[in-house]
Design a protein around this motif. Structure first.
Motif, PDB file in Angstrom:
ATOM      1  N   SER A   1       0.808  -1.336  -0.035  1.00 33.18           N
ATOM      2  CA  SER A   1      -0.091   0.116   0.074  1.00 33.18           C
ATOM      3  C   SER A   1       0.942   1.133  -0.082  1.00 33.18           C
ATOM      4  O   SER A   1       1.849   1.451   0.831  1.00 33.18           O
ATOM      5  CB  SER A   1      -0.733   0.112   1.129  1.00 33.18           C
ATOM      6  OG  SER A   1      -1.729   1.190   1.267  1.00 33.18           O
ATOM      7  N   LEU A   2       0.321   2.387  -0.796  1.00 33.11           N
ATOM      8  CA  LEU A   2       1.156   3.464  -0.864  1.00 33.11           C
ATOM      9  C   LEU A   2       0.676   4.288   0.313  1.00 33.11           C
ATOM     10  O   LEU A   2      -0.762   4.580   0.659  1.00 33.11           O
ATOM     11  CB  LEU A   2       1.072   4.080  -2.081  1.00 33.11           C
ATOM     12  CG  LEU A   2       1.327   3.509  -3.426  1.00 33.11           C
ATOM     13  CD1 LEU A   2       1.065   4.121  -4.731  1.00 33.11           C
ATOM     14  CD2 LEU A   2       2.955   3.326  -3.238  1.00 33.11           C
TER      15      LEU A   2
ATOM     16  N   ARG B   1       0.091   8.285   1.631  1.00 32.17           N
ATOM     17  CA  ARG B   1      -0.554   9.624   1.031  1.00 32.17           C
ATOM     18  C   ARG B   1       0.432  10.345   0.166  1.00 32.17           C
ATOM     19  O   ARG B   1       0.029  10.907  -1.196  1.00 32.17           O
ATOM     20  CB  ARG B   1      -1.318  10.501   2.219  1.00 32.17           C
ATOM     21  CG  ARG B   1      -1.821  11.760   1.338  1.00 32.17           C
ATOM     22  CD  ARG B   1      -2.613  12.594   2.528  1.00 32.17           C
ATOM     23  NE  ARG B   1      -3.331  13.682   1.916  1.00 32.17           N
ATOM     24  CZ  ARG B   1      -4.602  13.962   1.736  1.00 32.17           C
ATOM     25  NH1 ARG B   1      -5.395  12.904   2.305  1.00 32.17           N
ATOM     26  NH2 ARG B   1      -4.936  14.938   1.307  1.00 32.17           N
TER      27      ARG B   1
ATOM     28  N   LYS C   1       1.317   8.451  -3.088  1.00 30.79           N
ATOM     29  CA  LYS C   1       0.075   8.343  -4.014  1.00 30.79           C
ATOM     30  C   LYS C   1      -0.071   9.882  -4.674  1.00 30.79           C
ATOM     31  O   LYS C   1      -0.131   9.907  -6.012  1.00 30.79           O
ATOM     32  CB  LYS C   1      -1.204   8.214  -3.310  1.00 30.79           C
ATOM     33  CG  LYS C   1      -1.432   6.852  -2.783  1.00 30.79           C
ATOM     34  CD  LYS C   1      -2.652   6.736  -1.842  1.00 30.79           C
ATOM     35  CE  LYS C   1      -2.943   5.452  -1.552  1.00 30.79           C
ATOM     36  NZ  LYS C   1      -4.219   5.477  -0.686  1.00 30.79           N
ATOM     37  N   GLU C   2       0.469  11.000  -3.927  1.00 35.41           N
ATOM     38  CA  GLU C   2       0.398  12.329  -4.459  1.00 35.41           C
ATOM     39  C   GLU C   2       1.395  12.432  -5.566  1.00 35.41           C
ATOM     40  O   GLU C   2       1.541  13.152  -6.388  1.00 35.41           O
ATOM     41  CB  GLU C   2       0.601  13.433  -3.410  1.00 35.41           C
ATOM     42  CG  GLU C   2      -0.840  13.755  -2.707  1.00 35.41           C
ATOM     43  CD  GLU C   2      -0.481  14.406  -1.487  1.00 35.41           C
ATOM     44  OE1 GLU C   2       0.811  14.723  -1.256  1.00 35.41           O
ATOM     45  OE2 GLU C   2      -1.374  14.680  -0.861  1.00 35.41           O
TER      46      GLU C   2
ATOM     47  N   LYS D   1      -2.363   2.104 -10.155  1.00 31.36           N
ATOM     48  CA  LYS D   1      -3.867   1.885  -9.654  1.00 31.36           C
ATOM     49  C   LYS D   1      -4.641   2.812 -10.353  1.00 31.36           C
ATOM     50  O   LYS D   1      -4.414   4.051 -10.694  1.00 31.36           O
ATOM     51  CB  LYS D   1      -3.775   2.426  -8.023  1.00 31.36           C
ATOM     52  CG  LYS D   1      -2.788   1.488  -7.534  1.00 31.36           C
ATOM     53  CD  LYS D   1      -2.916   1.846  -5.845  1.00 31.36           C
ATOM     54  CE  LYS D   1      -2.164   1.103  -4.949  1.00 31.36           C
ATOM     55  NZ  LYS D   1      -3.056  -0.141  -4.319  1.00 31.36           N
TER      56      LYS D   1
ATOM     57  N   LEU E   1      -5.723   6.119  -9.055  1.00 32.10           N
ATOM     58  CA  LEU E   1      -4.654   7.206  -9.015  1.00 32.10           C
ATOM     59  C   LEU E   1      -4.486   7.898 -10.689  1.00 32.10           C
ATOM     60  O   LEU E   1      -4.268   8.925 -10.756  1.00 32.10           O
ATOM     61  CB  LEU E   1      -3.430   6.742  -8.629  1.00 32.10           C
ATOM     62  CG  LEU E   1      -3.121   6.306  -7.414  1.00 32.10           C
ATOM     63  CD1 LEU E   1      -1.922   5.676  -6.750  1.00 32.10           C
ATOM     64  CD2 LEU E   1      -3.584   7.386  -6.400  1.00 32.10           C
TER      65      LEU E   1
END
Length: 114
Positions: A2-3, A5, A8-9, A56, A59
């Protein structure tokens, strides 16, 4: 894996940068492709100036929101590769040529400058 925050940004900003420079986006489903075939596709893409990524979908949708590629957002489901190219036909040519020799790669959508 899992990434968080910030990761992900970072992914969203990187893909947004690709989308702003690119003329073409091709989305293809890669379910069932071997690692060796995927590596071969990445090598071909890189040599033709195509940025090929597995992202993903959420995203990717956020990254293309507001761009000319937002029109394919509804197709962003399942295991997909995203091919961006500054050349108008390079992404489409690379993915289509590879799909001719590998029936597991299924082209789902494409957009040319919106």
């Amino acid at each position: 894996m899992s990434l968080n925050r910030s990761e992900k940004e970072a992914v969203i900003s990187e893909v947004t940068g690709l989308a702003t420079k690119a003329q073409t986006l091709v989305i293809a489903e890669y379910r069932g492709i071997t690692v060796a075939d995927m590596t071969k596709l990445r090598t071909i893409a890189r040599s033709n100036g195509v940025s090929l990524s597995v992202l993903k979908n959420t995203l990717a949708r956020r990254a293309v929101a507001g761009s000319g590629f937002e029109v394919v957002s509804d197709q962003m489901t399942g295991p997909l590769i995203y091919s961006f190219s500054e050349d108008a036909v390079a992404a489409a040519r690379v993915v289509a040529d590879f799909a001719k020799t590998n029936d597991k790669l299924v082209i789902r959508a494409g957009a040319y400058g919106g």
